[in-house]
Design a protein around this motif. Structure first.
Motif, PDB file in Angstrom:
ATOM      1  N   PHE A 112       0.801  -1.229   0.000  1.00  0.00           N
ATOM      2  CA  PHE A 112       0.000   0.000   0.000  1.00  0.00           C
ATOM      3  C   PHE A 112       0.840   1.289   0.000  1.00  0.00           C
ATOM      4  CE2 PHE A 112      -3.044  -3.207   1.250  1.00  0.00           C
ATOM      5  CZ  PHE A 112      -4.136  -2.879   0.444  1.00  0.00           C
ATOM      6  N   LYS A 113       2.112   1.152   0.332  1.00  0.00           N
ATOM      7  CA  LYS A 113       3.006   2.305   0.136  1.00  0.00           C
ATOM      8  C   LYS A 113       3.112   2.644  -1.345  1.00  0.00           C
ATOM      9  CE  LYS A 113       6.169   1.880   4.096  1.00  0.00           C
ATOM     10  NZ  LYS A 113       7.550   1.499   4.474  1.00  0.00           N
ATOM     11  N   THR A 114       3.241   1.595  -2.167  1.00  0.00           N
ATOM     12  CA  THR A 114       3.365   1.819  -3.612  1.00  0.00           C
ATOM     13  C   THR A 114       2.081   2.357  -4.227  1.00  0.00           C
ATOM     14  OG1 THR A 114       2.715  -0.457  -4.107  1.00  0.00           O
ATOM     15  CG2 THR A 114       5.058  -0.046  -3.781  1.00  0.00           C
ATOM     16  N   LEU A 115       0.965   2.203  -3.496  1.00  0.00           N
ATOM     17  CA  LEU A 115      -0.327   2.706  -3.994  1.00  0.00           C
ATOM     18  C   LEU A 115      -0.659   4.074  -3.392  1.00  0.00           C
ATOM     19  CD1 LEU A 115      -2.377  -0.623  -3.837  1.00  0.00           C
ATOM     20  CD2 LEU A 115      -1.260   0.406  -5.825  1.00  0.00           C
ATOM     21  N   ASP A 116       0.311   4.684  -2.747  1.00  0.00           N
ATOM     22  CA  ASP A 116       0.187   6.043  -2.186  1.00  0.00           C
ATOM     23  C   ASP A 116      -0.847   6.167  -1.062  1.00  0.00           C
ATOM     24  OD1 ASP A 116       2.156   7.030  -3.892  1.00  0.00           O
ATOM     25  OD2 ASP A 116       0.700   7.355  -5.498  1.00  0.00           O
TER      26      ASP A 116
ATOM     27  N   ILE B 225     -12.772   2.458  11.177  1.00  0.00           N
ATOM     28  CA  ILE B 225     -11.808   2.178  10.110  1.00  0.00           C
ATOM     29  C   ILE B 225     -12.156   3.064   8.915  1.00  0.00           C
ATOM     30  CG2 ILE B 225     -10.907   0.433   8.524  1.00  0.00           C
ATOM     31  CD1 ILE B 225     -11.616  -1.686  10.602  1.00  0.00           C
ATOM     32  N   ARG B 226     -11.193   3.874   8.499  1.00  0.00           N
ATOM     33  CA  ARG B 226     -11.434   4.791   7.378  1.00  0.00           C
ATOM     34  C   ARG B 226     -10.305   4.649   6.354  1.00  0.00           C
ATOM     35  NH1 ARG B 226     -15.601   4.761   9.441  1.00  0.00           N
ATOM     36  NH2 ARG B 226     -16.886   6.471  10.262  1.00  0.00           N
ATOM     37  N   ILE B 227     -10.576   3.886   5.331  1.00  0.00           N
ATOM     38  CA  ILE B 227      -9.622   3.736   4.237  1.00  0.00           C
ATOM     39  C   ILE B 227     -10.243   4.437   3.021  1.00  0.00           C
ATOM     40  CG2 ILE B 227      -8.245   2.159   2.853  1.00  0.00           C
ATOM     41  CD1 ILE B 227      -7.692   1.962   5.850  1.00  0.00           C
ATOM     42  N   LYS B 228      -9.631   5.547   2.638  1.00  0.00           N
ATOM     43  CA  LYS B 228     -10.205   6.366   1.560  1.00  0.00           C
ATOM     44  C   LYS B 228     -10.081   5.658   0.212  1.00  0.00           C
ATOM     45  CE  LYS B 228      -9.789  10.937  -0.571  1.00  0.00           C
ATOM     46  NZ  LYS B 228      -9.036  12.212  -0.579  1.00  0.00           N
ATOM     47  N   ARG B 229     -11.201   5.693  -0.531  1.00  0.00           N
ATOM     48  CA  ARG B 229     -11.207   5.047  -1.843  1.00  0.00           C
ATOM     49  C   ARG B 229     -10.373   5.835  -2.837  1.00  0.00           C
ATOM     50  NH1 ARG B 229     -16.486   3.690  -5.707  1.00  0.00           N
ATOM     51  NH2 ARG B 229     -15.280   2.690  -7.372  1.00  0.00           N
ATOM     52  N   ARG B 230      -9.624   5.052  -3.669  1.00  0.00           N
ATOM     53  CA  ARG B 230      -8.832   5.620  -4.756  1.00  0.00           C
ATOM     54  C   ARG B 230      -9.265   4.953  -6.062  1.00  0.00           C
ATOM     55  NH1 ARG B 230      -6.497   5.877  -0.080  1.00  0.00           N
ATOM     56  NH2 ARG B 230      -4.827   7.372   0.428  1.00  0.00           N
ATOM     57  N   ALA B 231      -9.517   5.753  -7.050  1.00  0.00           N
ATOM     58  CA  ALA B 231     -10.001   5.216  -8.329  1.00  0.00           C
ATOM     59  C   ALA B 231      -8.960   4.335  -9.003  1.00  0.00           C
ATOM     60  CB  ALA B 231     -10.414   6.366  -9.257  1.00  0.00           C
ATOM     61  N   SER B 232      -7.674   4.594  -8.698  1.00  0.00           N
ATOM     62  CA  SER B 232      -6.607   3.809  -9.337  1.00  0.00           C
ATOM     63  C   SER B 232      -6.490   2.391  -8.777  1.00  0.00           C
ATOM     64  CB  SER B 232      -5.267   4.532  -9.163  1.00  0.00           C
ATOM     65  OG  SER B 232      -4.973   4.696  -7.789  1.00  0.00           O
ATOM     66  N   VAL B 233      -7.110   2.187  -7.627  1.00  0.00           N
ATOM     67  CA  VAL B 233      -7.058   0.848  -7.001  1.00  0.00           C
ATOM     68  C   VAL B 233      -8.396   0.170  -7.230  1.00  0.00           C
ATOM     69  CG1 VAL B 233      -6.696  -0.444  -4.877  1.00  0.00           C
ATOM     70  CG2 VAL B 233      -5.454   1.697  -5.260  1.00  0.00           C
TER      71      VAL B 233
ATOM     72  N   GLU C 187       0.214   7.080   5.973  1.00  0.00           N
ATOM     73  CA  GLU C 187       0.698   6.298   7.109  1.00  0.00           C
ATOM     74  C   GLU C 187      -0.437   5.814   8.006  1.00  0.00           C
ATOM     75  OE1 GLU C 187       3.673   6.834  10.974  1.00  0.00           O
ATOM     76  OE2 GLU C 187       3.706   8.304   9.347  1.00  0.00           O
ATOM     77  N   VAL C 188      -1.408   6.687   8.261  1.00  0.00           N
ATOM     78  CA  VAL C 188      -2.534   6.312   9.128  1.00  0.00           C
ATOM     79  C   VAL C 188      -3.342   5.190   8.491  1.00  0.00           C
ATOM     80  CG1 VAL C 188      -4.671   7.120  10.202  1.00  0.00           C
ATOM     81  CG2 VAL C 188      -2.648   8.595  10.155  1.00  0.00           C
ATOM     82  N   GLU C 189      -3.572   5.284   7.226  1.00  0.00           N
ATOM     83  CA  GLU C 189      -4.331   4.238   6.534  1.00  0.00           C
ATOM     84  C   GLU C 189      -3.571   2.905   6.537  1.00  0.00           C
ATOM     85  OE1 GLU C 189      -7.019   6.472   3.171  1.00  0.00           O
ATOM     86  OE2 GLU C 189      -4.849   6.400   2.837  1.00  0.00           O
ATOM     87  N   ILE C 190      -2.281   2.984   6.312  1.00  0.00           N
ATOM     88  CA  ILE C 190      -1.476   1.747   6.314  1.00  0.00           C
ATOM     89  C   ILE C 190      -1.460   1.134   7.711  1.00  0.00           C
ATOM     90  CG2 ILE C 190       0.855   0.834   6.027  1.00  0.00           C
ATOM     91  CD1 ILE C 190       1.248   2.827   3.754  1.00  0.00           C
ATOM     92  N   PHE C 191      -1.404   1.975   8.739  1.00  0.00           N
ATOM     93  CA  PHE C 191      -1.482   1.454  10.120  1.00  0.00           C
ATOM     94  C   PHE C 191      -2.812   0.738  10.333  1.00  0.00           C
ATOM     95  CE2 PHE C 191      -3.161   2.141  14.407  1.00  0.00           C
ATOM     96  CZ  PHE C 191      -2.236   1.412  15.139  1.00  0.00           C
ATOM     97  N   GLN C 192      -3.896   1.341   9.905  1.00  0.00           N
ATOM     98  CA  GLN C 192      -5.212   0.708  10.051  1.00  0.00           C
ATOM     99  C   GLN C 192      -5.280  -0.617   9.282  1.00  0.00           C
ATOM    100  OE1 GLN C 192      -8.826   3.418  10.107  1.00  0.00           O
ATOM    101  NE2 GLN C 192      -7.318   4.821   9.203  1.00  0.00           N
ATOM    102  N   LEU C 193      -4.731  -0.611   8.090  1.00  0.00           N
ATOM    103  CA  LEU C 193      -4.712  -1.851   7.304  1.00  0.00           C
ATOM    104  C   LEU C 193      -3.920  -2.953   7.995  1.00  0.00           C
ATOM    105  CD1 LEU C 193      -4.281  -0.380   3.712  1.00  0.00           C
ATOM    106  CD2 LEU C 193      -6.217  -1.744   4.540  1.00  0.00           C
TER     107      LEU C 193
END
Length: 237
Positions: free
Chosen positions: A131-135, A163-171, A138-144
């Motif tokens: 998920f680092k490569t998907l931009d 849990i709040r993981i913001k949606r990205r159209a590229s993913v 840090e907070v989102e990666i911690f939650q994941l």
């Protein structure tokens, strides 16, 4: 007991002496045709000779009898003392086996814990790197990572509402389902639990999807995706 044994031994010796002396005197009386008085004299003489011989032999016989009895008693004593010794040896062997078993069990548990921790760290590193490569921030990666830790430990998703993981159209949904499958594969987690993990962790991507739809297409190997199927996140040493 000793007196009775001596009487029995004396009778055992006296009887053959009288019998042998009588037979010899009777045979001489028949063969030589000697008078009865002479036969009686010969009988007495033979008895005296045999009696004298038995007196000399009696200590040897008693000694042999005593040695035989002592050997028998020693054998019985050895048999009596051997049984407790065998029981004691068996107890010692059981105790030694118990100690060895407990030590080996501790070593096994320690190795398993080390292996489980190594697998968990490998899975968490995979999560962070992916998920680092998907931009993702840090907070989102911690939650994941927290979601993944709970998932692999409890075989069910973390369902906290914060849990709040913001949606990205590229993913895409396919990429996220591939990610979830990769994690579940390392722990042999079933499709239903994995589909629930996808639905709760990536809710903004799957808000309009059903659990059955997610479960049917957890793994996609055709085409190119930002997260590909990877069965070797963790390799056994």
């Amino acid at each position: 007991m000793a007196r009775s044994r001596n009487i029995l031994l004396t009778l055992t010796i006296e009887s053959p002496i009288v019998l042998v002396a009588s037979i010899v005197a009777f045979r001489l009386h028949e063969i030589v045709a000697m008078p009865m008085e002479v036969s009686v004299f010969i009988l007495v003489a033979l008895y005296a000779c045999l009696k004298t011989l038995s007196i000399f032999c009696l200590p040897i016989i008693k000694k042999f009898s005593s040695m035989t009895e002592n050997s028998s008693m020693e054998f019985q004593a050895a048999s009596i003392t051997t049984a407790p010794n065998n029981v004691e040896i068996q107890k010692q062997r059981i105790e030694l086996f118990h100690q060895e078993y407990q030590y080996e069990q501790q070593q096994y548990v320690q190795r398993k814990e080390n292996a489980d921790e190594a697998k968990l760290q490998a899975v968490l590193k995979y999560t962070k790197d992916t998920f680092k490569t998907l931009d993702f921030d840090e907070v989102e990666i911690f939650q994941l990572c927290e979601c993944v830790r709970y998932f692999v430990t409890n075989k069910q998703p973390l369902t906290q509402t914060d849990i709040r993981i913001k949606r990205r159209a590229s993913v895409t949904q396919i990429a996220l389902k591939n990610f979830a499958w990769n994690i579940a594969f390392q722990y042999n987690i079933g499709g239903d639990a994995t589909a629930l993990f996808v639905m709760h962790t990536f809710n903004e991507w799957f808000a309009n999807s059903t659990l059955e739809t997610i479960r049917k297409n957890l793994r996609t190997t055709t085409g190119r995706h930002k997260i590909e199927i990877n069965e070797k996140i963790f390799k056994m040493p």
